[in-house]
Design a protein around this motif. Structure first.
Motif, mmCIF file in Angstrom:
data_model
loop_
_atom_site.group_PDB
_atom_site.id
_atom_site.type_symbol
_atom_site.label_atom_id
_atom_site.label_comp_id
_atom_site.label_asym_id
_atom_site.label_seq_id
_atom_site.Cartn_x
_atom_site.Cartn_y
_atom_site.Cartn_z
ATOM 1 N N LEU A 115 0.839 -1.200 0.000
ATOM 2 C CA LEU A 115 0.000 0.000 0.000
ATOM 3 C C LEU A 115 0.872 1.248 0.000
ATOM 4 C CD1 LEU A 115 -2.675 -0.836 2.751
ATOM 5 C CD2 LEU A 115 -2.756 -1.337 0.316
ATOM 6 N N ARG B 230 -4.103 4.939 4.848
ATOM 7 C CA ARG B 230 -3.278 3.749 4.639
ATOM 8 C C ARG B 230 -3.621 2.676 5.676
ATOM 9 N NH1 ARG B 230 1.320 6.332 4.947
ATOM 10 N NH2 ARG B 230 2.045 5.338 6.840
ATOM 11 N N ALA C 224 -5.315 -0.956 5.016
ATOM 12 C CA ALA C 224 -4.599 -2.162 5.449
ATOM 13 C C ALA C 224 -5.493 -3.019 6.333
ATOM 14 C CB ALA C 224 -3.320 -1.777 6.192
ATOM 15 N N VAL D 113 -1.403 -7.735 3.576
ATOM 16 C CA VAL D 113 -0.625 -6.517 3.356
ATOM 17 C C VAL D 113 0.796 -6.773 3.882
ATOM 18 C CG1 VAL D 113 -0.385 -4.063 3.890
ATOM 19 C CG2 VAL D 113 -2.666 -5.035 3.505
ATOM 20 N N GLU E 182 3.835 -1.141 3.628
ATOM 21 C CA GLU E 182 3.140 0.145 3.513
ATOM 22 C C GLU E 182 4.187 1.236 3.363
ATOM 23 O OE1 GLU E 182 0.204 1.032 6.566
ATOM 24 O OE2 GLU E 182 0.082 -1.104 7.056
#
Length: 202
Positions: free
Chosen positions: A7, A15, A19, A30, A33
């Motif tokens: 992400l 974010r 997630a 995920v 990030e």
């Protein structure tokens, strides 16, 4: 086997929410990030996700430029653009850069998860309303140089300042601005910037 996701969004809350929602899906995980476009390719190379979900407007590199870099660095990684800014020009440019999908952030979680699965399967997923808008808006009428000059004019810089920044003569900058104003149907350069921005051409 889980679909591994990266992400990229500069807003930590968004974010985190994305997630959390995607991690609820049994087949999605995920694995990374990041908060800027510049961090996307290094994270892709380190974590090897199957699908990268990128925002368009991020510091450093925008999501469209990051898409092109991801496709060049790791051709097996699919890119899904997830953005607040549903501008037709963004959609067209994202697909040209190699994105497999383009959805807006208010897409329901179940639809977003489904979009991830479809992109991972090699399909193209595009927000239907945006697809229609993109066809209506058409391609940007601006040349590459006119686009650069308008981007530089966003902050209200003078023609001389823009000329210095882009290594052009002041007369050339004025010509490009004049052409961009005409092509966007604007009456001045501020209006031309707004119109081009609104269509996602910048």
């Amino acid at each position: 086997m889980s679909i591994r996701l990266l992400l990229a969004d500069d807003q930590a809350l968004v974010r985190g929410a994305l997630a959390a929602l995607l991690d609820l899906e049994r087949d999605l995980e995920v694995v990374a990030e990041v908060a800027s476009g510049d961090a996307v390719v290094p994270a892709v190379l380190e974590h090897r996700p199957d699908v990268a979900l990128l925002d368009v407007e991020m510091p450093g590199l925008d999501g469209i430029a990051a898409t092109a870099q991801v496709r060049a660095a790791a051709a097996d990684v699919r890119v899904l653009i997830v953005t607040t800014f549903g501008r037709p020009g963004y959609l067209r440019r994202a697909l040209q850069a190699g994105a497999s999908g383009f959805v807006v952030k208010d897409t329901p979680a179940s639809q977003l998860a489904d979009a991830v699965r479809r992109v991972h399967a090699g399909l193209r997923v595009v927000d239907p309303g945006l697809a229609t808008d993109s066809l209506v808006a058409g391609e940007s009428p601006l040349t590459v140089r006119e686009t650069e000059v308008l981007q530089a004019a966003r902050d209200g810089s003078s023609a001389a300042a823009i000329a210095a920044r882009l290594f052009l003569s002041e007369g050339t900058v004025r010509n490009h601005l004049s052409a961009a104003i005409g092509k966007t149907g604007a009456t001045n350069r501020a209006e031309a910037v707004l119109t081009a921005d609104g269509n996602g051409w910048l």
